[in-house]
Design an enzyme around this catalytic site. Structure first.
Site, PDB file in Angstrom:
ATOM      1  N   LEU A   1     -31.394 -57.618   7.850  1.00 42.86           N
ATOM      2  CA  LEU A   1     -30.326 -57.874   7.942  1.00 42.86           C
ATOM      3  C   LEU A   1     -30.460 -57.940   6.068  1.00 42.86           C
ATOM      4  CD1 LEU A   1     -29.397 -60.161  10.607  1.00 42.86           C
ATOM      5  CD2 LEU A   1     -27.770 -57.775  10.255  1.00 42.86           C
TER       6      LEU A   1
ATOM      7  N   ALA B   1     -28.199 -52.586  11.143  1.00 43.70           N
ATOM      8  CA  ALA B   1     -29.305 -53.674  11.036  1.00 43.70           C
ATOM      9  C   ALA B   1     -29.392 -54.329  12.177  1.00 43.70           C
ATOM     10  CB  ALA B   1     -27.497 -54.102  10.087  1.00 43.70           C
ATOM     11  N   CYS B   2     -30.437 -54.775  12.454  1.00 43.58           N
ATOM     12  CA  CYS B   2     -31.011 -56.027  13.224  1.00 43.58           C
ATOM     13  C   CYS B   2     -31.629 -56.965  12.395  1.00 43.58           C
ATOM     14  CB  CYS B   2     -31.892 -55.516  13.906  1.00 43.58           C
ATOM     15  SG  CYS B   2     -33.351 -54.460  14.181  1.00 43.58           S
ATOM     16  N   ASP B   3     -32.798 -58.082  12.851  1.00 46.76           N
ATOM     17  CA  ASP B   3     -33.262 -59.265  12.629  1.00 46.76           C
ATOM     18  C   ASP B   3     -34.443 -58.873  11.505  1.00 46.76           C
ATOM     19  OD1 ASP B   3     -33.748 -61.973  12.355  1.00 46.76           O
ATOM     20  OD2 ASP B   3     -35.332 -61.159  12.603  1.00 46.76           O
TER      21      ASP B   3
END
Length: 477
Positions: A424, A389-391
Site C-alpha cells: 500500500l 495492493a495489500c499491506d
C-alpha cells in the site's frame, strides 16, 4: 507505535531471503541439522553477526533517506557489528532509520546552499565524514555498550519463551492478524525476536507464534462443513491457498463476517503454542510465506513431528469451537455473509488506524508526477495498468494479480493490460486501477490519491474478478 511497527516490518520483509537462507544452512548443516557439518555451519555466524545487521541498517536508512541514507547507515552499523560479540540485529533496525532520517534532514538543509558546480562533491564529502565518524565512534565506544543491553534482552526473551504466559500471546496475535496486521506481527515484532535467538539456540519458537496455519485450517474446515454452494467452494479454495500457498489473508473475511470466530482462533493457537512450548519445538527461520510445506521444512529434523503435532492440535481445537460458533448452515446463506461483512466494514470506516499511512515508508524526497488520463486499451500499443495492493505486497496481492493475468489471457485486450502487485505504501505512479481489500481501501486512497479504485472482500471469489474486468471495460470506454 503502529507506524514504527510497520517500519520494522518493511525492514525485515525486504530482507527475508537472507533470513531464510541462513535458516536453511542451519537446518541442513547445523548441529541438529540433516547433514551436520561444522565447516559449513561456521558460515551462519558471520552472516548473522555482520551481513544481516548491515542489510537491515541499509534498508532502514534507505527507507527514510534514499540510497545515500542507506549507505551511511550500513557503514555505521558495520562499525557497531565489528565491536560487538553478539548480533546487532535489533540495534541495526533502530540505528538504520535514524541515520536515514538524519541524512534526509541534512540534504534538505543543504539544498540550494551548496556552491554551483560543487554540489555532488560537497554533499558526498559531508556524508562520508558523517558516516565514517559515527562508524569509528560506534566501533570504539558504543558497540560494547549495546552488546551488554542485547545480552540482557536475550535473557528476558528466553524467560518469556519458557514461561506459562507465552500461550496468552495468541489473544493478541490472532485479532491483529485478522485486522491485516499480520505482516507487522510477523516481520516487525516476532521475527526480529526469533532472529536474535537462532545464533545461540539454532531455532526459535517465536517463528511459530504467528505463522501457525492450524487455527485457520480448523476454522475453514468448519465453514466447509456448514456452507453450501459457491460460498462453500470459495472456502475450500481459501483453505488450499492458506494451508499450502501460505497466503493467510484469504481467511480474514470469513472471520470478519463472524467475529465470534476469533475465540476459536485464539484457543486453537493457544493449544498449539502450548504443544510447541512443552516439546521445545521451533523453526530455524521466518516461514515466508507461512505454507505448511515451508513451516515443516524449516523445522529441525528432531522438531518436525512436534511442529506437525502442534499444528494438528491447533486445527482440531479451532474446528471444534468453530462448529459451535458458526451454528447451522441456514444461518450462513451467501446473502447474509455479504451483508454482515459490509456492515462491519461500515462500522470500521471511522477507526483512525485504517486511514494511517506511514510517511516514513516512502522516499521523503520523492514527488508524485501529475495525474495522467487513463489510456485506451483499444488503441494499438496502449497499456492499462492494474495494481493489486495489500499491506506488504507479498501475499494476497501477488495471488490476485496472478489470477487476473490468467483471466486476461483469454480476452482480446488482455495483452494490453499490465497487472502488477505492490504494498500500500509503494503503489506505482502509473497504476490506472487499484484493487485492494475492503478494509484497506482508505489507506490505498491516501497512498495513491486521484486514481480509480475497486475493493473486494474475497480474493478467491470468481465474481470479484468479473467485477474487476467489468471495471476495466467501463474505465477505458
Amino acid at each position: 507505535m503502529y507506524k514504527f511497527g510497520r517500519l520494522l516490518s518493511a525492514i525485515v520483509s525486504q530482507n527475508i531471503v537472507i533470513i531464510i537462507a541462513i535458516g536453511l544452512i542451519r537446518a541442513m548443516f547445523g548441529v541438529y541439522g540433516w547433514f551436520p557439518n561444522d565447516n559449513v555451519n561456521l558460515l551462519a555466524g558471520p552472516l548473522l553477526n555482520w551481513l544481516v545487521p548491515v542489510l537491515f541498517g541499509y534498508t532502514g536508512g534507505h527507507l527514510l533517506g534514499g540510497k545515500r541514507g542507506g549507505t551511511a547507515a550500513a557503514i555505521v552499523v558495520f562499525g557497531l557489528a565489528l565491536a560487538s560479540n553478539v548480533s546487532m540485529i535489533f540495534i541495526a533496525m533502530l540505528v538504520g532509520p535514524v541515520i536515514g532520517w538524519a541524512v534526509n534532514r541534512i540534504e534538505r538543509a543543504l539544498e540550494h546552499r551548496l556552491p554551483s558546480g560543487y554540489e555532488l562533491l560537497t554533499a558526498n564529502f559531508i556524508f562520508a565524514v558523517l558516516a565514517g565518524g559515527l562508524a569509528v565512534t560506534c566501533f570504539l565506544y558504543v558497540g560494547q555498550f549495546f552488546s551488554s543491553i542485547i545480552l540482557k534482552l536475550n535473557g528476558l526473551i528466553l524467560q518469556v519463551a519458557y514461561s506459562g504466559w507465552l500461550p496468552a500471546a495468541a489473544a493478541v496475535i490472532e485479532p491483529a492478524k485478522v485486522l491485516f496486521l499480520n505482516n507487522m506481527m510477523s516481520y516487525g515484532i516476532l521475527g526480529p525476536i526469533g532472529i536474535s535467538q537462532i545464533k545461540d539456540l539454532s531455532k526459535s519458537i517465536f517463528f511459530l507464534l504467528e505463522s501457525n496455519p492450524g487455527p485457520a485450517i480448523g476454522m475453514l474446515v468448519a465453514y466447509i462443513i456448514r456452507l453450501r454452494g459457491q460460498v462453500r467452494r470459495n472456502a475450500a479454495s481459501s483453505l488450499a491457498i492458506h494451508a499450502l500457498g501460505g497466503i493467510h489473508e484469504v481467511y480474514f473475511p470469513y472471520v470478519l463476517m463472524k467475529p465470534q470466530l476469533l475465540i476459536a482462533l485464539i484457543l486453537g493457537n493457544m493449544s498449539g503454542i502450548w504443544v510447541f512450548q512443552y516439546w521445545n519445538a521451533g523453526l530455524v527461520s521466518i516461514p515466508s510465506p507461512a505454507s505448511l510445506f515451508l513451516v515443516i521444512g524449516l523445522a529441525p529434523p528432531g522438531d518436525i513431528f512436534y511442529v506437525m503435532l502442534g499444528i494438528a492440535v491447533s486445527a482440531v481445537v479451532s474446528l471444534a469451537v468453530s462448529l459451535v460458533v458458526i451454528g447451522s448452515a441456514d444461518d450462513l446463506k451467501e446473502r447474509n455473509v455479504s451483508s454482515k461483512e459490509h456492515e462491519l466494514i461500515r462500522r470500521l470506516e471511522h477507526v483512525g488506524q485504517w486511514g494511517e499511512v506511514s510517511p516514513v515508508l516512502r522516499n521523503p524526497l520523492a514527488s508524485r508526477p501529475p495525474e495522467k488520463p487513463a489510456p485506451d486499451i483499444g488503441e494499438e500499443g496502449g497499456t492499462f495498468t492494474v495494481c493489486f495492493a495489500c499491506d506488504a505486497g507479498l501475499g494476497s496481492s501477488a495471488m490476485g494479480a496472478a489470477i487476473l493475468r490468467k483471466k486476461l489471457r483469454a480476452l482480446p485486450f488482455g495483452e494490453r493490460v499490465a497487472v502488477v502487485h505492490a504494498s500500500l505504501d509503494q503503489i506505482p505512479d502509473n497504476a490506472d486501477l487499484i484493487v485492494t481489500h475492503h478494509y484497506l481501501l482508505g489507506r490505498a486512497k491516501q497512498s495513491a490519491p486521484g486514481r480509480e479504485y475497486l475493493s473486494i472482500g474475497n480474493y478467491t471469489d470468481p465474481a470479484a474478478y468479473e467485477a474487476i474486468l467489468q471495471k476495466i471495460r467501463s474505465i477505458t470506454k
